[in-house]
Design a protein around this motif. Structure first.
Motif, short mmCIF file in Angstrom:
data_model
loop_
_atom_site.label_atom_id
_atom_site.label_comp_id
_atom_site.label_asym_id
_atom_site.label_seq_id
_atom_site.Cartn_x
_atom_site.Cartn_y
_atom_site.Cartn_z
N HIS A 84 25.88 37.44 28.55
CA HIS A 84 26.15 37.47 30.00
C HIS A 84 27.61 37.78 30.30
N PHE A 85 28.52 37.00 29.73
CA PHE A 85 29.92 37.13 30.09
C PHE A 85 30.50 38.47 29.67
N CYS A 88 29.00 41.25 31.95
CA CYS A 88 29.44 41.18 33.35
C CYS A 88 30.90 41.58 33.51
N THR A 89 31.75 41.17 32.58
CA THR A 89 33.16 41.54 32.70
C THR A 89 33.35 43.05 32.57
N LEU A 92 32.18 44.62 35.94
CA LEU A 92 33.16 44.41 37.01
C LEU A 92 34.37 45.33 36.81
N ALA A 105 27.38 31.48 34.33
CA ALA A 105 28.24 31.50 33.14
C ALA A 105 27.84 30.31 32.28
N GLU A 110 34.60 30.36 31.69
CA GLU A 110 34.02 31.67 31.90
C GLU A 110 33.67 31.88 33.37
N GLN A 113 36.82 32.65 35.32
CA GLN A 113 37.32 33.98 35.01
C GLN A 113 36.45 35.05 35.66
N LEU A 114 35.14 34.83 35.65
CA LEU A 114 34.22 35.79 36.26
C LEU A 114 34.46 35.88 37.77
N ALA A 118 35.68 39.18 39.78
CA ALA A 118 34.86 39.69 40.88
C ALA A 118 35.68 39.80 42.16
N VAL A 125 28.87 38.92 42.18
CA VAL A 125 28.08 38.54 41.01
C VAL A 125 27.08 37.50 41.52
#
Length: 340
Positions: A84-85, A88-89, A92, A105, A110, A113-114, A118, A125
């Motif tokens: 996932h992380f 997604c990063t 983005l 997350a 995480e 940070q996400l 975003a 997200v």
């Protein structure tokens, strides 16, 4: 006048499906296509290529292969928890919105940070949590105040699987947690929407393993939680398992003026003495809630207020689960030190 109408028509969103060949990804494909164009799919699974041919979109084994070859506004992410992380990063950084399966997350770090990434990219997200779009749970949220001040809740959620967990959920490296992170995420998100965040020092947990292989992998088959909210006097319990004798989900909230009972198909309000006050039922198919959820998220990608509220709620949910796992690891390490 016709020109004005044409200018107001929004073009259909272009969506990249990441992890589309898994069970959840395949479930979402026809529903996403109702509101958006699926312009490509990323999945290294052997069956992914033929599935992409069936749905008539380009297939890529790696996310990096899709960048530059297809243009897309958002990505639908349905991958194992461990992916996932990083996925997604990268999305983005590419400047696209993300709609993803839970969890938002795995750890609080995480999640923060996400959210930062975003916000910096001005992108959303959104986490796919169907209960928020189930009419029964919506009724419960809207009518919670009718039972007065809540002082107790119990929430049970059980599957009745006869055999040990299989697939990526049976891998510690991919699942990164057992039923608490997987099934429990839904429940804690529901509670996050109903009550204030519990004091992390007042969440007590018990982890149980029915199968030895799951014990060896440190993936709990059952978790029992006791939560207290010192600021309000609310206390409650959660029990979550994969191997119960029956599949069941039931939330009960007791308040100073009554009680609220919720299951996926029915919600009931009772007076203090137990007299039924109102019963709400919903017999629609599960796909209706899924359709509403995906349509809503796709329609609010640029809604910064909705985005902010979603981030805050998911941060609470992730933080609660992360601290339960970290507290358990701390207790295990302390016990090992005492036994050494």
């Amino acid at each position: 006048m016709l020109g004005d109408r044409l200018e107001n028509v929004r073009p259909r969103l272009r969506v990249l499906a990441v992890g589309f060949a898994g069970h959840q990804g395949k479930e979402y494909l026809p529903i996403v296509r109702e509101s958006a164009d699926i312009v490509g799919g990323v999945d290294p699974a052997p069956a992914a290529s033929s599935l992409a041919d069936e749905w008539q979109f380009p297939h890529f084994d790696l996310l990096s292969e899709a960048f530059g070859k297809v243009e897309f506004d958002a990505a639908l992410v349905t991958v194992p928890h461990s992916e996932h992380f990083p996925v997604c990063t990268r999305l983005l950084a590419h400047g696209v919105h993300v709609i993803k399966e839970k969890p938002f997350a795995v750890t609080e770090g995480e999640a923060r940070q996400l959210i930062h990434l975003a916000q910096r990219a001005d992108r959303s997200v959104f986490t796919l949590l169907q209960r928020n779009f189930n009419p029964v749970f919506q009724f419960a949220q809207a009518n919670l105040a009718r039972i007065g001040e809540p002082y107790w809740f119990s929430y049970d959620y059980h599957f009745n699987l006869a055999h040990p967990t299989t697939g990526w959920r049976a891998s510690r490296e991919q699942a990164m947690g057992g039923v608490l992170l997987d099934m429990g995420y839904h429940l804690i998100d529901v509670l996050s929407g109903m009550f204030p965040e519990p004091d992390p020092l007042r969440v007590h947990s018990a982890f149980v393993h029915q199968f030895q292989e799951m014990r060896d992998r440190r993936l709990e088959d059952l978790v029992s939680l006791m939560c207290s909210y010192p600021s309000t006097g609310l206390t409650g319990s959660l029990r979550i398992s994969r191997h119960n004798h029956e599949k069941i989900e039931h939330l009960c909230v007791l308040g100073t003026e009554g009680a609220l009972n919720v299951a996926p198909g029915v919600a009931t309000l009772h007076s203090v003495g137990g007299l039924p006050l109102e019963r709400y039922t919903w017999e629609g198919p599960k796909v209706d809630a899924v359709r509403s959820m995906l349509s809503h998220h796709l329609g609010h990608l640029d809604d910064r207020n909705y985005r902010r509220d979603h981030f805050q709620r998911q941060l609470v949910t992730v933080r609660t689960i992360d601290r339960i796992y970290r507290d358990r690891l701390r207790d295990q390490n302390a016990l090992a030190d005492r036994c050494a």
